[in-house]
Scaffold this motif. Structure first.
Motif, PDB file in Angstrom:
ATOM      1  N   ILE A 152       1.887  -2.983  -4.706  1.00 42.59           N
ATOM      2  CA  ILE A 152       1.426  -1.943  -3.772  1.00 42.59           C
ATOM      3  C   ILE A 152       2.563  -1.562  -2.836  1.00 42.59           C
ATOM      4  O   ILE A 152       2.838  -0.386  -2.587  1.00 42.59           O
ATOM      5  CB  ILE A 152       0.210  -2.452  -2.963  1.00 42.59           C
ATOM      6  CG1 ILE A 152      -0.967  -2.724  -3.908  1.00 42.59           C
ATOM      7  CG2 ILE A 152      -0.178  -1.467  -1.885  1.00 42.59           C
ATOM      8  CD1 ILE A 152      -2.138  -3.406  -3.231  1.00 42.59           C
ATOM      9  N   PHE A 153       3.255  -2.594  -2.365  1.00 42.65           N
ATOM     10  CA  PHE A 153       4.373  -2.358  -1.453  1.00 42.65           C
ATOM     11  C   PHE A 153       5.455  -1.503  -2.120  1.00 42.65           C
ATOM     12  O   PHE A 153       5.948  -0.534  -1.542  1.00 42.65           O
ATOM     13  CB  PHE A 153       4.926  -3.722  -1.023  1.00 42.65           C
ATOM     14  CG  PHE A 153       6.229  -3.668  -0.300  1.00 42.65           C
ATOM     15  CD1 PHE A 153       6.287  -3.221   1.001  1.00 42.65           C
ATOM     16  CD2 PHE A 153       7.405  -4.066  -0.922  1.00 42.65           C
ATOM     17  CE1 PHE A 153       7.489  -3.171   1.667  1.00 42.65           C
ATOM     18  CE2 PHE A 153       8.613  -4.014  -0.258  1.00 42.65           C
ATOM     19  CZ  PHE A 153       8.648  -3.567   1.037  1.00 42.65           C
ATOM     20  N   ILE A 154       5.769  -1.833  -3.381  1.00 39.66           N
ATOM     21  CA  ILE A 154       6.783  -1.047  -4.097  1.00 39.66           C
ATOM     22  C   ILE A 154       6.329   0.388  -4.251  1.00 39.66           C
ATOM     23  O   ILE A 154       7.097   1.337  -4.069  1.00 39.66           O
ATOM     24  CB  ILE A 154       7.057  -1.662  -5.492  1.00 39.66           C
ATOM     25  CG1 ILE A 154       7.672  -3.043  -5.358  1.00 39.66           C
ATOM     26  CG2 ILE A 154       8.005  -0.777  -6.286  1.00 39.66           C
ATOM     27  CD1 ILE A 154       7.854  -3.725  -6.691  1.00 39.66           C
ATOM     28  N   ALA A 155       5.024   0.547  -4.575  1.00 45.67           N
ATOM     29  CA  ALA A 155       4.510   1.902  -4.771  1.00 45.67           C
ATOM     30  C   ALA A 155       4.613   2.702  -3.475  1.00 45.67           C
ATOM     31  O   ALA A 155       4.968   3.885  -3.490  1.00 45.67           O
ATOM     32  CB  ALA A 155       3.068   1.838  -5.248  1.00 45.67           C
ATOM     33  N   ILE A 156       4.330   2.030  -2.353  1.00 43.09           N
ATOM     34  CA  ILE A 156       4.374   2.765  -1.082  1.00 43.09           C
ATOM     35  C   ILE A 156       5.791   3.223  -0.768  1.00 43.09           C
ATOM     36  O   ILE A 156       5.997   4.327  -0.253  1.00 43.09           O
ATOM     37  CB  ILE A 156       3.808   1.888   0.057  1.00 43.09           C
ATOM     38  CG1 ILE A 156       2.306   1.697  -0.146  1.00 43.09           C
ATOM     39  CG2 ILE A 156       4.045   2.546   1.405  1.00 43.09           C
ATOM     40  CD1 ILE A 156       1.673   0.743   0.824  1.00 43.09           C
ATOM     41  N   ILE A 157       6.788   2.404  -1.075  1.00 49.39           N
ATOM     42  CA  ILE A 157       8.148   2.859  -0.767  1.00 49.39           C
ATOM     43  C   ILE A 157       8.672   3.799  -1.845  1.00 49.39           C
ATOM     44  O   ILE A 157       9.848   4.154  -1.859  1.00 49.39           O
ATOM     45  CB  ILE A 157       9.135   1.689  -0.552  1.00 49.39           C
ATOM     46  CG1 ILE A 157       9.321   0.870  -1.826  1.00 49.39           C
ATOM     47  CG2 ILE A 157       8.696   0.811   0.587  1.00 49.39           C
ATOM     48  CD1 ILE A 157      10.410  -0.174  -1.701  1.00 49.39           C
TER      49      ILE A 157
END
Lengths: 352, 441, 307
Positions: A38-43
């Motif tokens: 999720i974190f990767i997707a957000i960045i």
């Protein structure tokens, strides 16, 4: 004819399944990877692509697999260094420092002892490394026994002292006279170098963790001493009443733990660096400590947790240039994995 | 009892939901807050070089890049090339043929992959950032080069792993930018004969392992001279991390420069035992001020703290690695900085042309590998001119400040009367000069 | 003779300079441990404070906002520990270590683009008259505002712990959860609060480091000072006043070794660098029996040292 299982039975099956430590650990790792995804997707990166690259760079290629293996050698040894003392209720946070002292002692043998063959040289270095780590850990147990100083703090702080201790020698008396003043010792002779296995980057230091794991496993599960150790770790007073020499177990567990971390240092200088220099370890000791806790100090499970950490560490290096993620992202992932493995463990009821 | 405690209101489901929301918010906040690494964005070539065609097979001696002179800061391409010619003339260099993979013509759309490995963060405002900016320059200069970067790679098996992985990814040229990478890198060069490894700061070379470093001590000498002009107390300070040869050479040059204008100058040399520990650096500045030092310089990986602390303490400071003059308008004298971009570009261009020879190369001002940072605005034109004259003398090569006799702290003559040391000798400095207080171990 | 004065002065200056941030972290850890929990993630909390304090100061231009952002950052990170150790009953030491790693990762990621930012920061305020005392005055009374609050916080915490209801409840929880529960307190709420406040104080220490002492953010800039704070709490035997002594001793040892180098002391700087750690261990060994008496009961599960 099948009898339909009731909802309650199904729940029961699910609960027993998720009660198994391995299932819970896998769930935990999956959870951590999802959160990090999720974190990767957000960045603004594609998490699937990032993970694909990460696994391709570690498990999907011979180079990657061999790097994971190389990295696991010190991880497993330092993890054992934390887990054996933990069996008797001691907490060894000093793997890093013991590793440095082990490397220092092994280097001393390599530089000043002159055995003609590799068959004498390497065992002598390994012995010196083990001894060095054991002595360093011995200070902590001595402080604990004679002065009631808790080993958590003394091992933690002695890490910094050990690193500086190595610096004193590397910048001083042991500096290579023909090394243009760089803070290295002279390069090891070929007898003092752990040879590579075939044409991979794996070196024969691999033998050390393999023996370590097997010996620890057999010792803990098959011998009376192993059972006694568990008794000491569980309740020292009860163990003492049963006539177990508690102090002896504590000392031996701590010394063996420190020695194993020392062996990790020996394998790093002899297998990788081929000389002693400052900064031979990048928190290997701390990572080993965490791997041991993640595995609940079980020597077999340690293989799994060390493998996981090695994959993330190696994968992180790959992702820096193939996925454009900064090095810090991998620290975040390791942190998440640790949290969730610790957090997903079945709730143990504490008795007051 | 325990069960009853467990039933306390904190262990309810609504709290768990709250925790979940809190976690989610934290992740979003973090992702929003950490902006992307600017170096991660593929650099668009701003100035397309004139002759950086992919098949430079002929022995053309023109530079493959046409960087503006402003970017070069004083090293024009011609001067720059001279360094390579001088190096080629040196007999210690060997002809190489094996690492030819990088010289192969590329198919259309294919990119030459060049790996860069940094020991610290690419954003440390110091050594690693200077190297990282060099790699960006390289990327801009050649539109058909893709740069692979890995940072915070410790000098252990990790660097070997990164090198192996970069090679697996197709890299044919690898720059290992920290001196500590030499051992682990040399251990794997034989396995990859067609890959060129370029190390920064080693003193030996092999078929496919070459080393180079800039003679930044020349600018430390000039900065030392300026410090000698500026100091009122006659005490200079040098805050270093570890007593490695490069550091010792820098402090010696700084001291020598200051001594050339004030023979009684004293230099204090302090070690922090960490490449980047801002709190210790700030404490070291305080200790220097207590000891009466009024001009400081440093050799650390992250440089900002000392520059700003000097500004706050009201003393002067000379920079290192990078121009940090905006951080200290009242304290900044000048500084010694790297100019890696053209160096990397030149090396890569030569490798592609097939003319590069594996070597140990030390070049300084004459080849434009290092550059002087801007002067502080408060300095008089007279002083500035005298420093520029010194720089010019050093650049011309007619002036070697380390010409003997050079006496160390203990009174031992390290360089005999009249002897001119070679660059390699200087890069192996293991002593501090007379007049410097400090230790080498 | 002048050298002796110089080294003395340097030690004093060093005591306060790098000591204040460690002192805040020590206060934070002390509160946490008084409630019967140990937080090894204090190192991560310090980093969070340093990083987010700096970022907030750069973004808003206000140091006050930065200080509060640092406290919130440090507190938020330690809340993760509170959740894991209290709700999920994980091992405190391992969780704390993981937290440190996690905090290092978050801050290195978030602070990346702020490394070269410059801030006004906190600047020293001279206290009239007191700052004119030779050596001592300039060391103690020419500091930033966070240093003065740290001086005040020690006695304040001492009073708070021993003479207020809140402090007594906190200590009661640290001694025995059951007894505190029987006395009508919610022990877990108190522990969570203590962990959060402890993290916030460590964050404040980190903020002092980045905003006050160095005016810089750089990756991993605390370099193990949080772990030192954990050692100092035991050194201080869980007393805020002795914590001040310990933190200043630690800072003083750094100042001492750097100042000794400036006068050319014939000792390897690496050996001098060991001093702070050796002093802590030595004093712990010296006062071990008193320390065992002072230890909160609730900590004995983790920090027992008798065989």
């Amino acid at each position: 004819m099948t009898t339909p299982i009731s909802l309650n039975q199904a729940r029961g099956v699910a609960i027993t399944l998720t009660d198994r430590p391995i299932v819970r650990s896998l769930m935990a790792v999956a959870f951590a990877f999802i959160v990090f995804g999720i974190f990767i997707a957000i960045i603004g990166r594609d998490p699937f692509e990032v993970y694909a690259k990460m696994f391709e760079g570690t498990l999907g290629s011979k180079v990657g697999l061999s790097e994971v293996g190389v990295r696991m050698i010190p991880f497993v040894l330092t993890a054992l260094a934390a887990s054996i003392p933990a069996r008797v209720g001691l907490i060894n946070v000093g793997g890093e420092g013991q590793l440095y002292i082990g490397a220092w002692a092994a280097t001393g043998v390599a530089l000043y002892v002159d055995f003609p063959t590799i068959w004498l040289m390497l065992p002598a270095m390994a012995f010196a490394g083990f001894l060095g780590g054991a002595v360093w850990a011995g200070f902590a147990i001595a402080l604990r026994h004679f002065r009631n100083v808790n080993e958590v703090i003394s091992t933690l702080l002695s890490n910094y002292v050990a690193i500086l201790f190595v610096n004193v020698f590397v910048f001083g008396a042991w500096k290579n006279p023909t090394g243009f003043g760089y803070p290295y010792t002279a390069n090891f002779e070929v007898e003092s170098i752990l040879p590579a296995i075939a044409d991979t980057r794996l070196h024969f230091g691999l033998v050390l963790p393999v023996i370590g794991i097997i010996a620890t496993y057999l010792f803990l599960s098959r011998t009376r001493w192993g059972a006694n150790m568990r008794a000491v770790g569980g309740n020292p007073d009860a163990a003492r009443r049963r006539g177990i020499p508690v102090l002896r177990y504590l000392i031996i567990a701590m010394l063996v733990g420190g020695g194993l971390a020392g062996l990790a240092g020996m394998s790093e200088v002899s297998g990788i660096q081929h000389h002693l220099r400052p900064g031979i370890s990048n928190s290997l000791g701390f990572m080993g400590f965490l791997a041991s806790w993640m595995a609940n100090h079980n020597p077999v499970a340690i293989i799994g947790t060390c493998f996981l950490i090695a994959v993330i560490v190696v994968g992180g290096d790959v992702l820096q240039f193939s996925g454009n993620l900064p090095s810090a992202a991998m620290l975040i992932l390791i942190g998440l994995v640790l949290f969730s493995i610790l957090g997903f463990r079945r709730f143990e009821r504490k008795t007051e | 009892m325990y069960n009853r405690i467990r039933k306390l209101p904190i262990f309810t489901h609504s709290h768990r939901i709250l925790i979940g929301v809190f976690m989610l918010m934290a992740i979003v906040a973090l992702a929003a807050c950490g902006s992307d690494d600017p170096t991660a964005v593929p650099a668009q070539p701003t100035a397309v070089p004139a002759s950086s065609s992919t098949d430079t097979s002929g022995p053309t001696t023109t530079t493959a890049t046409t960087p503006s002179t402003a970017e070069l800061h004083g090293g024009s391409p011609d001067i720059f090339l001279k360094g390579f010619e001088d190096a080629a003339a040196d007999s210690s260099f060997r002809a190489t043929s094996k690492f030819a993979a990088a010289a192969k013509p590329l198919a259309a759309g294919e990119k030459l992959k060049v790996g860069f490995i940094f020991v610290g963060s690419q954003k440390d405002l110091g050594y690693n950032q200077a190297a990282a900016e060099g790699s960006q320059y390289l990327e801009k200069a050649f539109p058909d080069i893709e740069v692979l970067r890995s940072e915070n790679i410790p000098e252990t098996a990790d660097v070997q792993a990164v090198e192996e992985q970069m090679i697996r990814d197709g890299a044919t040229i690898i720059f290992a930018t920290s001196y500590g990478y030499s051992g682990p890198t040399k251990a794997i060069i034989e396995k990859h004969p067609d890959v060129m490894f370029l190390h920064m700061g080693d003193v030996e070379s092999f078929e496919n392992y070459s080393s180079f470093f800039g003679n930044i001590w020349q600018l430390e000498y000039a900065a030392g001279q300026l410090a000698g002009h500026t100091s009122k107390t006659g005490k200079l300070g040098f805050i270093a991390a570890f007593p490695i040869p490069q550091t010792l050479l820098n402090v010696n040059a700084f001291h020598l420069g200051a001594q050339s204008v004030n023979p009684d100058i004293k230099t204090t040399f302090v070690l922090t035992s960490s490449w980047c520990d801002p709190a210790k650096q700030a404490t070291a500045v305080q200790a220097m001020v207590e000891a009466g030092v009024d001009v400081l310089t440093q050799h650390q990986d992250c440089t900002k703290t000392i520059v700003e602390a000097a500004e706050r303490a009201g003393i002067y400071v000379s920079g290192y690695h990078q121009d940090a003059s905006p951080a200290a308008p009242n304290a900044w004298l000048t500084g010694a900085a790297w100019n890696w971009g053209p160096v990397y570009s030149e090396i890569v261009a030569e490798i592609r042309q097939g003319t590069y020879k594996s070597s140990v190369m030390f070049q300084g001002l004459d080849a434009g590998w290092v550059k002087l940072s801007p002067f502080g605005s408060f300095l008089s034109d007279e002083v500035k001119q005298s420093i520029l004259d010194t720089v010019e003398k050093l650049r011309s090569g007619n002036f070697q400040p380390f010409t003997g006799p050079i006496t160390d702290q203990d009174g031992v003559i390290q360089i005999a009367d009249g002897v001119v040391p070679t660059d390699a000798q200087l890069q192996g400095t293991g002593y501090l000069l007379q007049g410097i207080t400090g230790r080498t171990n | 003779m002048s050298d002796v004065w110089l080294v003395l002065g340097g030690t004093l200056t060093g005591a306060v300079g790098p000591g204040i941030s460690v002192l805040y972290a020590t206060y934070g850890e002390l509160i946490t441990e008084r409630a019967g929990r140990i937080n090894l993630g204090i190192e991560g909390s310090m980093l969070m404070g340093a990083c987010f304090g700096f970022i907030a100061t750069v973004e808003t231009g206000s140091v006050t906002v930065g200080i509060f952002a640092g406290m919130i950052g440090g507190g938020a990170l330690s809340l993760i520990l509170a959740y894991l150790v209290i709700y999920r009953n994980t091992n405190q030491l391992a969780t704390g270590f993981a937290l440190t790693l996690f905090g290092a990762g978050i801050t290195a990621y978030a602070g990346r683009s702020y490394v070269d930012s410059t801030i006004g920061g906190l600047n020293p305020i001279s206290i009239p008259f007191l700052s004119e005392i030779p050596k001592l005055g300039s060391a103690l009374f020419e500091q930033d505002i966070l240093a003065y609050t740290a001086y005040a916080l020690g006695p304040l915490l001492f009073w708070g712990l021993h003479y207020t209801r809140t402090g007594l409840s906190l200590k009661a929880v640290g001694e025995s959860i059951s007894v505190a529960y029987a006395a009508g307190r919610n022990p877990y709420v108190i522990q969570i609060a203590a962990i959060a406040i402890g993290g916030a104080l460590a964050g404040l220490g980190g903020a002092q480091l980045s905003l006050g002492f160095t005016h810089t953010w750089s990756e991993g800039m605390t370099v193990g000072r949080g772990f030192v704070a954990v050692g100092l709490v035991i050194f201080a035997m869980w007393s805020p006043l002795r914590a001040m002594v310990g933190a200043f001793l630690f800072g003083g040892a750094i100042g001492l070794q750097l100042q000794l180098q400036t006068v050319g002391a014939p000792v390897s700087p690496f050996i001098l660098d060991m001093l702070p750690y050796l002093i802590i261990i030595f004093v712990m060994a010296l006062w071990s029996r008193a320390s065992a008496r002072a230890m909160p009961e609730g900590l004995k599960g983790v920090l027992k040292a008798t065989t």
